[in-house]
Scaffold this active site. Structure first.
Site, PDB file in Angstrom:
ATOM      1  N   GLU A  47       1.285  -0.979   0.053  1.00 30.35           N
ATOM      2  CA  GLU A  47      -0.014  -0.375  -0.023  1.00 30.35           C
ATOM      3  C   GLU A  47       0.852   1.409  -0.037  1.00 30.35           C
ATOM      4  O   GLU A  47       0.794   2.483  -0.841  1.00 30.35           O
ATOM      5  CB  GLU A  47      -0.536  -0.283   1.167  1.00 30.35           C
ATOM      6  CG  GLU A  47      -1.979  -0.850   1.349  1.00 30.35           C
ATOM      7  CD  GLU A  47      -1.316  -2.559   1.976  1.00 30.35           C
ATOM      8  OE1 GLU A  47      -2.568  -3.101   1.802  1.00 30.35           O
ATOM      9  OE2 GLU A  47      -0.443  -2.598   1.793  1.00 30.35           O
ATOM     10  N   PHE A 109     -11.789  -6.909  13.758  1.00 34.13           N
ATOM     11  CA  PHE A 109     -11.228  -7.691  12.497  1.00 34.13           C
ATOM     12  C   PHE A 109     -10.544  -6.327  12.207  1.00 34.13           C
ATOM     13  O   PHE A 109     -10.921  -6.168  10.231  1.00 34.13           O
ATOM     14  CB  PHE A 109     -11.318  -8.680  12.203  1.00 34.13           C
ATOM     15  CG  PHE A 109      -9.844  -9.098  11.049  1.00 34.13           C
ATOM     16  CD1 PHE A 109      -8.961  -9.531  11.644  1.00 34.13           C
ATOM     17  CD2 PHE A 109     -10.253  -9.127   9.461  1.00 34.13           C
ATOM     18  CE1 PHE A 109      -7.689 -10.314  10.664  1.00 34.13           C
ATOM     19  CE2 PHE A 109      -8.999  -9.681   9.033  1.00 34.13           C
ATOM     20  CZ  PHE A 109      -8.049 -10.287   9.304  1.00 34.13           C
ATOM     21  N   GLN A 110      -9.459  -5.783  11.439  1.00 34.36           N
ATOM     22  CA  GLN A 110      -8.010  -5.370  10.958  1.00 34.36           C
ATOM     23  C   GLN A 110      -9.680  -3.787  10.849  1.00 34.36           C
ATOM     24  O   GLN A 110      -9.454  -3.206   9.988  1.00 34.36           O
ATOM     25  CB  GLN A 110      -8.923  -5.260   9.342  1.00 34.36           C
ATOM     26  CG  GLN A 110      -7.990  -6.575   9.023  1.00 34.36           C
ATOM     27  CD  GLN A 110      -7.506  -7.314   7.208  1.00 34.36           C
ATOM     28  OE1 GLN A 110      -7.906  -6.831   6.232  1.00 34.36           O
ATOM     29  NE2 GLN A 110      -6.578  -7.391   7.064  1.00 34.36           N
ATOM     30  N   LYS A 159     -18.204  -0.179   4.989  1.00 32.05           N
ATOM     31  CA  LYS A 159     -18.083  -1.193   3.832  1.00 32.05           C
ATOM     32  C   LYS A 159     -19.765  -1.951   4.096  1.00 32.05           C
ATOM     33  O   LYS A 159     -19.897  -1.805   2.811  1.00 32.05           O
ATOM     34  CB  LYS A 159     -17.721  -3.058   4.431  1.00 32.05           C
ATOM     35  CG  LYS A 159     -17.697  -4.565   3.290  1.00 32.05           C
ATOM     36  CD  LYS A 159     -17.021  -5.032   3.537  1.00 32.05           C
ATOM     37  CE  LYS A 159     -17.136  -6.053   3.130  1.00 32.05           C
ATOM     38  NZ  LYS A 159     -16.165  -7.305   3.170  1.00 32.05           N
ATOM     39  N   MET A 468      24.783   8.284   3.969  1.00 33.66           N
ATOM     40  CA  MET A 468      24.272   9.664   3.837  1.00 33.66           C
ATOM     41  C   MET A 468      24.354  10.192   5.952  1.00 33.66           C
ATOM     42  O   MET A 468      24.915  10.770   6.586  1.00 33.66           O
ATOM     43  CB  MET A 468      22.644  10.297   4.174  1.00 33.66           C
ATOM     44  CG  MET A 468      22.653  12.448   3.963  1.00 33.66           C
ATOM     45  SD  MET A 468      23.675  12.931   3.958  1.00 33.66           S
ATOM     46  CE  MET A 468      23.283  13.300   1.995  1.00 33.66           C
TER      47      MET A 468
END
Length: 556
Positions: A47, A109-110, A159, A468
């Site tokens: 993502e 969940f999630q 959803k 760096m």
């Protein structure tokens, strides 16, 4: 239609042709609606990669980038890239799925409060709580992302709203709007401020134009070049503004700041009028702020009123679109002696490319690439030493040809940003210039490049170090090289070939012309793995806390 169908139909009406994302449980209805849509989806392999691809797409095209992810970890994986977009003022709309409203607040969940998490890294965030809000939320998202100072907007859609009914006739898609320049700000009338700015520029003996990324976001490159042609004022640019000044402008001094050119920094330190065009006096530009441009009367033009007087008090603050303001400032200047002084400063600090063989010298490699590629080539550096070498040694005809992570400085930016840039501009040559450390941050996007056969040219500048950080450890931490050794890097060429991408290893300077010829000749994606000296540093350098006139050079 369902809420999910409404969203996809809206994107189509908004003329969004390409989106980047990764599906999951809470956003499956949107992906189902997307399945036979004219909107083309590009499956990235993380993502974060999808959001960076949307950033690369937006910056290369000038359009708003769109990315999508599911709830929970999908949404949280977007946040780093959204922070990058916020700090670099990039218009992005992120659409995330959320768990069903019936279980929100139960640690389902999630489930994660992505609205709360996103507030600090977006320009605006919206949680859709009813189907009737969906149209306004989408319209607001695209309008807010693009108007004024651009930035990322997140829409979180439960959803059940994706699955529920929505009006069958969605309203017309939002058109990005730009508010007219305000008549006053901070108690200063803009007309009076413009008159004052004209007077200051006309009377200046040592003026400098300090060009920031706001010129790019305002699509004001034409107006900037007309202003410089009319005034013949010496110009310096920030990292994000590189390419804004015409390549043949005689008084361009290049990048200023921590790894800028000595001549650019010295000109700013000596100037008597500093014209800030869409820059924010970033700490990497100013060095020790109290000693930055100590003799200068400051004119500051910015679309974001919060930037005026934030870090440096301006004698003349103008709140407005730099594209609208610049044409009003074309006055005759009388500073021939100063232009001559700047030419002398420029001549006194040329870049050198005569590093001894047999190894590859990264600045020479990058300069050679820059001299041989078409003018519309897009270069996406990652973050680190190679990023500064790209800024110093490559040349850009337009600022949207140089896509660098500025404000957040996010390792892992380059590869997915190059994916988005290549999709935005399929006819252009696109380079991802990576360090060996940053390449591994989003290496999975090789899968995206392979799947869509994107002809991205990948150059890995490998010093087997976090370069760096190692440089700072050498200079400021008594050579204590803590956790910067990457000598156990994988075989990057074998890794590329595992993804079906041809690759070549380069270690000796004598082999560089042939290697570049093979790189340029490739019709599809290609990876060039370049080994360089682990001890090589980026010069010059303003030490942390020092003034810009106290730059360190290699000979120091």
């Amino acid at each position: 239609m369902t809420g999910a169908e409404f969203i996809i139909d809206f994107l189509h009406r908004q003329q969004v042709q390409h989106v980047f994302g990764y599906p999951g449980g809470a956003i499956m209805p949107i992906y189902d609606a997307l399945y036979q849509s004219p909107v083309q989806h590009f499956l990235c392999r993380h993502e974060q990669g999808a959001a960076f691809a949307a950033i690369g797409y937006a910056r290369a095209s000038g359009k708003t980038g769109v990315c999508m992810a599911t709830s929970g970890p999908g949404a949280t994986n977007l946040l780093t890239a959204l922070a990058d977009a916020k700090l670099d003022s990039v218009p992005v709309v992120a659409i995330t799925g959320q768990v069903d409203q019936a279980v929100m607040g139960t640690d389902a969940f999630q489930e994660i409060d992505v609205l709360g998490l996103s507030l600090a890294v977006t320009k605006h965030s919206i949680l859709v709580s009813h189907p009737s809000e969906l149209a306004d939320a989408l319209q607001q998202a695209f309008q807010i992302a693009a108007e004024g100072r651009p930035g990322p907007v997140l829409i979180d859609v439960p959803k059940n709203i994706q699955l529920g009914d929505c009006p069958t006739q969605p309203p017309a898609a939002a058109k990005p709007s730009v508010a007219p320049p305000p008549q006053s700000t901070h108690g200063i009338d803009n007309a009076a401020a413009i008159a004052l700015a004209r007077h200051l520029i006309a009377q200046a003996e040592r003026p400098v134009a300090y060009i920031g990324g706001g010129v790019v976001m305002a699509d004001a490159v034409h107006e900037l070049r007309a202003f410089l042609d009319a005034t013949q004022i010496p110009a310096v640019s920030t990292l994000k503004a590189l390419g804004s000044v015409a390549p043949d402008y005689a008084h361009d001094l290049g990048m200023l700041g921590m790894h800028g050119r000595q001549c650019a920094n010295m000109a700013v330190q000596e100037c008597d009028v500093l014209i800030n065009l869409g820059a924010r006096f970033d700490d990497r530009v100013t060095g020790k702020l109290a000693e930055f441009a100590p003799h200068a009367k400051v004119i500051h033009i910015d679309i974001d009123a919060a930037e005026l007087h934030k870090r440096r008090r301006a004698l003349c603050g103008i709140h407005g679109n730099v594209r609208d303001i610049l044409p009003t400032l074309q006055v005759t200047t009388h500073c021939d002696a100063w232009r001559q002084r700047c030419r002398e400063l420029d001549a006194a600090c040329p870049w050198r490319y005569d590093a001894p063989p047999p190894g590859v010298y990264a600045p020479k490699l990058l300069r050679s690439i820059s001299e041989q590629v078409p003018a519309d080539t897009v270069v996406c550096p990652d973050v680190g030493q190679h990023q500064m070498w790209v800024a110093q040694h490559m040349r850009f005809s337009q600022p949207n040809n140089h896509l660098s992570s500025g404000g957040l400085g996010t390792m892992g930016f380059s590869l997915p940003a190059a994916v988005g840039a290549q999709i935005a501009r399929p006819e252009a040559t696109v380079f991802a210039i990576c360090g060996d450390g940053s390449f591994m941050m989003n290496v999975q996007e090789l899968g995206t490049i392979k799947r869509f056969q994107l002809p991205v040219k990948i150059v890995i500048i490998d010093n087997q170090r976090l370069g760096m950080v190692r440089q700072w450890q050498e200079l400021f931490f008594d050579g204590c090289y803590s956790e910067t050794d990457l000598s156990d890097n994988p075989d990057f060429c074998a890794l590329a070939r595992a993804f079906g991408i041809p690759a070549l290893y380069l270690e000796h300077a004598a082999d560089m012309p042939a290697a570049l010829e093979q790189l340029f000749a490739s019709d599809g994606p290609f990876l060039l793995h370049v080994r360089i000296d682990a001890a090589e540093n980026v010069w010059p350098l303003v030490p942390p806390g020092a003034a810009n006139h106290d730059m360190l050079t290699e000979k120091n």
